[in-house]
Design a protein around this motif. Structure first.
Motif, PDB file in Angstrom:
ATOM      1  N   SER A 362     112.958  82.295  61.874  1.00 14.41           N
ATOM      2  CA  SER A 362     111.922  81.425  62.451  1.00 14.41           C
ATOM      3  C   SER A 362     111.048  82.125  63.477  1.00 14.41           C
ATOM      4  CB  SER A 362     112.576  80.202  63.098  1.00 14.41           C
ATOM      5  OG  SER A 362     113.487  80.625  64.097  1.00 14.41           O
ATOM      6  N   GLU A 363     111.450  83.335  63.920  1.00 15.55           N
ATOM      7  CA  GLU A 363     110.664  84.058  64.931  1.00 15.55           C
ATOM      8  C   GLU A 363     110.142  85.396  64.418  1.00 15.55           C
ATOM      9  OE1 GLU A 363     113.579  83.857  68.323  1.00 15.55           O
ATOM     10  OE2 GLU A 363     114.599  85.447  67.235  1.00 15.55           O
ATOM     11  N   GLN A 364     110.348  85.659  63.125  1.00 14.81           N
ATOM     12  CA  GLN A 364     109.978  86.960  62.568  1.00 14.81           C
ATOM     13  C   GLN A 364     108.530  86.982  62.095  1.00 14.81           C
ATOM     14  OE1 GLN A 364     112.246  89.918  62.244  1.00 14.81           O
ATOM     15  NE2 GLN A 364     110.098  90.516  62.373  1.00 14.81           N
ATOM     16  N   TYR A 365     107.699  87.712  62.825  1.00 12.47           N
ATOM     17  CA  TYR A 365     106.293  87.918  62.446  1.00 12.47           C
ATOM     18  C   TYR A 365     106.172  89.275  61.750  1.00 12.47           C
ATOM     19  CZ  TYR A 365     104.826  84.024  65.456  1.00 12.47           C
ATOM     20  OH  TYR A 365     104.650  82.793  66.016  1.00 12.47           O
ATOM     21  N   LYS A 366     105.024  89.509  61.135  1.00 12.76           N
ATOM     22  CA  LYS A 366     104.783  90.784  60.471  1.00 12.76           C
ATOM     23  C   LYS A 366     103.306  91.152  60.621  1.00 12.76           C
ATOM     24  CE  LYS A 366     106.719  91.525  56.367  1.00 12.76           C
ATOM     25  NZ  LYS A 366     106.880  91.413  54.890  1.00 12.76           N
ATOM     26  N   ARG A 367     103.061  92.387  61.076  1.00 12.07           N
ATOM     27  CA  ARG A 367     101.681  92.880  61.167  1.00 12.07           C
ATOM     28  C   ARG A 367     101.413  93.784  59.976  1.00 12.07           C
ATOM     29  NH1 ARG A 367     102.202  95.371  65.433  1.00 12.07           N
ATOM     30  NH2 ARG A 367     101.444  93.833  66.943  1.00 12.07           N
ATOM     31  N   VAL A 393      97.979  89.480  61.011  1.00 12.91           N
ATOM     32  CA  VAL A 393      99.353  89.102  61.335  1.00 12.91           C
ATOM     33  C   VAL A 393      99.787  87.926  60.466  1.00 12.91           C
ATOM     34  CG1 VAL A 393     100.835  88.146  63.147  1.00 12.91           C
ATOM     35  CG2 VAL A 393      99.200  89.952  63.705  1.00 12.91           C
ATOM     36  N   LEU A 394     101.014  88.020  59.920  1.00 12.35           N
ATOM     37  CA  LEU A 394     101.610  86.933  59.149  1.00 12.35           C
ATOM     38  C   LEU A 394     102.551  86.127  60.047  1.00 12.35           C
ATOM     39  CD1 LEU A 394     102.591  88.668  55.774  1.00 12.35           C
ATOM     40  CD2 LEU A 394     100.446  87.578  56.387  1.00 12.35           C
ATOM     41  N   MET A 395     102.439  84.799  60.003  1.00 17.52           N
ATOM     42  CA  MET A 395     103.367  83.922  60.717  1.00 17.52           C
ATOM     43  C   MET A 395     104.721  83.952  60.011  1.00 17.52           C
ATOM     44  SD  MET A 395     101.011  80.567  61.448  1.00 17.52           S
ATOM     45  CE  MET A 395     100.728  80.271  59.700  1.00 17.52           C
ATOM     46  N   VAL A 399     105.644  85.140  56.184  1.00 19.57           N
ATOM     47  CA  VAL A 399     106.576  86.228  55.885  1.00 19.57           C
ATOM     48  C   VAL A 399     107.593  85.753  54.844  1.00 19.57           C
ATOM     49  CG1 VAL A 399     108.355  87.756  56.830  1.00 19.57           C
ATOM     50  CG2 VAL A 399     106.294  87.278  58.164  1.00 19.57           C
ATOM     51  N   ALA A 400     108.078  84.515  55.024  1.00 17.44           N
ATOM     52  CA  ALA A 400     109.051  83.941  54.082  1.00 17.44           C
ATOM     53  C   ALA A 400     108.437  83.780  52.694  1.00 17.44           C
ATOM     54  CB  ALA A 400     109.534  82.593  54.604  1.00 17.44           C
ATOM     55  N   ILE A 401     107.189  83.314  52.630  1.00 13.96           N
ATOM     56  CA  ILE A 401     106.492  83.153  51.339  1.00 13.96           C
ATOM     57  C   ILE A 401     106.388  84.502  50.628  1.00 13.96           C
ATOM     58  CG2 ILE A 401     104.235  82.666  50.288  1.00 13.96           C
ATOM     59  CD1 ILE A 401     103.907  80.468  52.483  1.00 13.96           C
ATOM     60  N   GLU A 402     105.992  85.530  51.379  1.00 16.82           N
ATOM     61  CA  GLU A 402     105.831  86.866  50.793  1.00 16.82           C
ATOM     62  C   GLU A 402     107.162  87.409  50.276  1.00 16.82           C
ATOM     63  OE1 GLU A 402     104.639  90.552  53.106  1.00 16.82           O
ATOM     64  OE2 GLU A 402     102.698  89.947  52.275  1.00 16.82           O
ATOM     65  N   ASP A 403     108.224  87.196  51.055  1.00 17.59           N
ATOM     66  CA  ASP A 403     109.553  87.670  50.641  1.00 17.59           C
ATOM     67  C   ASP A 403     110.018  86.971  49.364  1.00 17.59           C
ATOM     68  OD1 ASP A 403     109.628  89.385  52.748  1.00 17.59           O
ATOM     69  OD2 ASP A 403     110.919  88.151  54.020  1.00 17.59           O
ATOM     70  N   MET A 404     109.789  85.659  49.277  1.00 15.52           N
ATOM     71  CA  MET A 404     110.212  84.920  48.081  1.00 15.52           C
ATOM     72  C   MET A 404     109.392  85.314  46.861  1.00 15.52           C
ATOM     73  SD  MET A 404     112.830  83.386  48.986  1.00 15.52           S
ATOM     74  CE  MET A 404     113.077  82.783  47.325  1.00 15.52           C
ATOM     75  N   TYR A 459     101.196  72.442  56.766  1.00 22.73           N
ATOM     76  CA  TYR A 459     101.525  71.692  55.555  1.00 22.73           C
ATOM     77  C   TYR A 459     101.357  72.535  54.289  1.00 22.73           C
ATOM     78  CZ  TYR A 459     101.741  67.174  58.044  1.00 22.73           C
ATOM     79  OH  TYR A 459     102.095  66.138  58.866  1.00 22.73           O
ATOM     80  N   ARG A 460     100.228  73.215  54.198  1.00 18.78           N
ATOM     81  CA  ARG A 460      99.944  73.963  52.966  1.00 18.78           C
ATOM     82  C   ARG A 460     100.900  75.150  52.806  1.00 18.78           C
ATOM     83  NH1 ARG A 460      96.107  71.930  50.119  1.00 18.78           N
ATOM     84  NH2 ARG A 460      94.559  70.569  51.091  1.00 18.78           N
ATOM     85  N   TYR A 461     101.269  75.798  53.915  1.00 20.76           N
ATOM     86  CA  TYR A 461     102.246  76.891  53.843  1.00 20.76           C
ATOM     87  C   TYR A 461     103.605  76.349  53.388  1.00 20.76           C
ATOM     88  CZ  TYR A 461      98.802  79.560  56.540  1.00 20.76           C
ATOM     89  OH  TYR A 461      97.655  80.196  56.953  1.00 20.76           O
ATOM     90  N   HIS A 462     103.970  75.175  53.940  1.00 20.92           N
ATOM     91  CA  HIS A 462     105.231  74.534  53.564  1.00 20.92           C
ATOM     92  C   HIS A 462     105.244  74.236  52.054  1.00 20.92           C
ATOM     93  CE1 HIS A 462     108.028  71.132  53.062  1.00 20.92           C
ATOM     94  NE2 HIS A 462     108.660  71.573  54.144  1.00 20.92           N
ATOM     95  N   ASN A 463     104.135  73.703  51.572  1.00 22.23           N
ATOM     96  CA  ASN A 463     104.044  73.353  50.148  1.00 22.23           C
ATOM     97  C   ASN A 463     104.061  74.605  49.275  1.00 22.23           C
ATOM     98  OD1 ASN A 463     103.735  71.202  48.185  1.00 22.23           O
ATOM     99  ND2 ASN A 463     101.734  72.122  47.747  1.00 22.23           N
TER     100      ASN A 463
END
Length: 551
Positions: A362-367, A393-395, A399-404, A459-463
């Motif tokens: 929940s705190e992992q950002y990525k540049r 920078v990715l929130m 980061v989670a979306i990219e990993d999945m 919302y859109r990131y969650h979806n």
């Protein structure tokens, strides 16, 4: 022209020339040009100054070459600069391009050696296009663009700079049709040795019309035979080829001289690891400045020069990979196309807002940092200057979306591989549905999908993440079924365990991925069908029912 050629001969061949006297002579010529009052209204003094500046650069770089014999990148940079200094002396530029090709070939950098000869051939083509007008000849360097986008720099040699056959210009044996074919054939052999068979095809596209025009059927037969071998190599080894590995290298410190604060992208041999290039550069510059003076910066965070010791030399080395926009990927289909004509590279730096590189999901950002080089790889040298840097920078949820998405892609590749690779498939499956995967898919879902975010901007990131998980589960199911068809009798228990873990993961994820955010599925415009229909049927009725007017 003659002055440049004479200086090149003197500096290149004479071992006892005095550099200081030569520089003094150049300064004296410049002083005479500046003091000549009669010539001041003309362009002559400026032309003299430009010539002497070029001669000084050539002289400096030629002398420096003796100092940097053990530094392959710097040596190539100097040879490159000397060749560039001879841009208006085609014979000398051609000679230096051939010298560079020879150096590259000795280091087994066959692709770069081939590119030097392609540039030399483009230079010859520019000359031939000025002298002869034959439809079977390339129209200058522009005809070589499919081989390399860099080759257009040879078009700087044109008839406003030189006149062929005057003053001994372009008098070498390579400035002929046979010379052009010879250079291209050498380049094709080197490309073939380097495993760039697609480029062999592009080179021979220029050669074949010349051979056909000369009715050279023996060479045509040989050339088509070489093309057949190249195409067969693509079919047999296309996806198994290993191309170059790329690293961003930044130099910081006054000890580096001209290199201070410069960034390059280095092309290293395939499968070169970060410790290998770090050890090589640290060892070389340690010999130059002393081992205690060289520091390799281990991370990829931006360097603050004010915090560095001015008495030390710092090198920052980061692994980078080719970067493409989505629209580019439509044209970069094959493995070769994704590793050729590269100008943009990317590296990522993980960070948290409290300064740590790693933290909870929940705190992992990525540049993400995108670098653009001044020329495209492969080129006539193995390191190219960085001219542009972009960062975004990715929130944590991005980061989670990219990993999945990456995990899903790995599953898709492993499942569709031809011929099937059971070990690879099982390794990817274990990382996806294995019960002991830390920060694995289930934990990602529990962190980001367990609750609908309070901030509507998310919302859109969650979806998007929810949809990523739906596709991920689908790919996992396909992979488990594919593995069932590939396993041997002694792996049945392992298959049952995989299936059990997959079903368990599916059940745990179902409530989270089936929960939709209602606000995203509301219609943007509410249409009242009754109102619309009543308007359509009654819009003219009121005019029809009006009483007739008196006439």
């Amino acid at each position: 022209m003659q002055v440049t050629m004479s200086l090149a001969s003197l500096v290149g061949k004479a071992s006892d020339f005095n550099e200081e006297y030569l520089r003094k002579s150049l300064r004296t010529i410049l002083a005479y040009a500046e003091e000549d009052a009669d010539m001041q209204p003309t362009l002559f003094p400026a032309q003299v100054e430009e010539l002497l500046s070029n001669l000084n650069s050539i002289l400096s770089d030629t002398v420096k070459m003796r100092e940097f014999q053990e530094d392959p990148e710097m040596l190539m940079d100097l040879m490159y600069r000397i060749a560039k200094g001879y841009q208006t002396s085609p014979d000398l530029r051609l000679t230096w391009l051939q010298n560079m090709a020879e150096k590259h070939a000795k280091k087994k950098c066959y692709t770069e050696a081939a590119m030097c000869l392609v540039h030399a051939a483009a230079l010859v083509a520019e000359y031939l296009s000025m002298l002869e007008d034959h439809s079977y000849l390339p129209v200058g360097s522009v005809s070589f663009q499919n081989i390399s986008s860099n080759v257009l720099e040879e078009s700087a040699v044109s008839d406003d700079v030189l006149s062929p056959d005057e003053d001994g210009v372009c008098s070498g044996r390579y400035f002929s049709e046979n010379g052009l074919v010879g250079l291209l054939e050498q380049a094709a052999e080197l490309f073939s040795t380097g495993g760039l068979w697609e480029t062999v095809n592009e080179v021979y596209k220029i050669v074949l019309p010349i051979l056909e025009a000369h009715r050279d059927f023996r060479k045509l037969s040989s050339t088509h035979s070489k093309l057949q071998k190249a195409f067969e190599s693509i079919i047999n080894k296309g996806q198994k080829r290993m191309f170059g590995t790329y690293f961003r290298v930044g130099f910081y410190g006054a000890k580096f001289g001209d290199l201070d604060e410069q960034e390059f992208v280095y092309k290293e041999p395939a499968i070169t690891k970060l410790p290998e290039i770090s050890h090589r550069l640290e060892g070389f510059y340690g010999q130059c400045f002393g081992e205690d003076c060289v520091v390799v910066i281990k991370d990829s965070t931006p360097v603050d020069k004010n915090k560095l010791d001015p008495n030390k030399a710092y090198i920052q080395i980061t692994f980078v990979e080719p970067y493409f926009d989505e629209y580019e990927m439509k044209d970069r289909v094959t493995h070769f196309e994704k590793n050729f004509n590269l100008r943009r590279f990317m590296y990522t730096t993980p960070f948290t807002q409290d300064g740590r590189p790693r933290g909870e999901l929940s705190e992992q950002y990525k540049r993400k940092t995108i670098l653009t080089t001044i020329h495209a790889f492969p080129y006539i040298k193995t390191r190219i200057n960085v001219i542009q840097k972009e960062e975004f920078v990715l929130m944590p949820i991005e980061v989670a979306i990219e990993d999945m998405q990456k995990k899903t892609q790995e599953l898709a590749v492993a499942t569709s591989q031809v011929p099937p690779d059971a070990k690879m498939l099982q390794m990817v499956l274990q990382g996806s549905v294995g019960a002991t995967v830390n920060q694995g898919p289930l934990e990602v879902a529990q962190v980001f999908l367990a609750e609908i975010p309070a901030d509507p901007k998310l919302y859109r990131y969650h979806n998007k993440l929810r949809l990523c998980f739906k596709e991920f589960l689908m790919r996992c199911g396909e992979a488990v079924e594919k593995n069932k068809r590939l396993i041997t009798a002694d792996q049945r228990e392992y298959q049952l365990e995989l299936k059990k873990n997959y079903n368990k993961l599916k059940e745990n994820l179902r409530p989270m991925i089936e929960r939709k955010i209602p606000e995203l599925y509301k219609p943007t415009v509410k249409v009242n069908s009754m109102t619309r229909n009543s308007f359509r049927s009654s819009s003219f009725r009121k005019y029809e029912n009006l009483p007739p007017q008196n006439t």
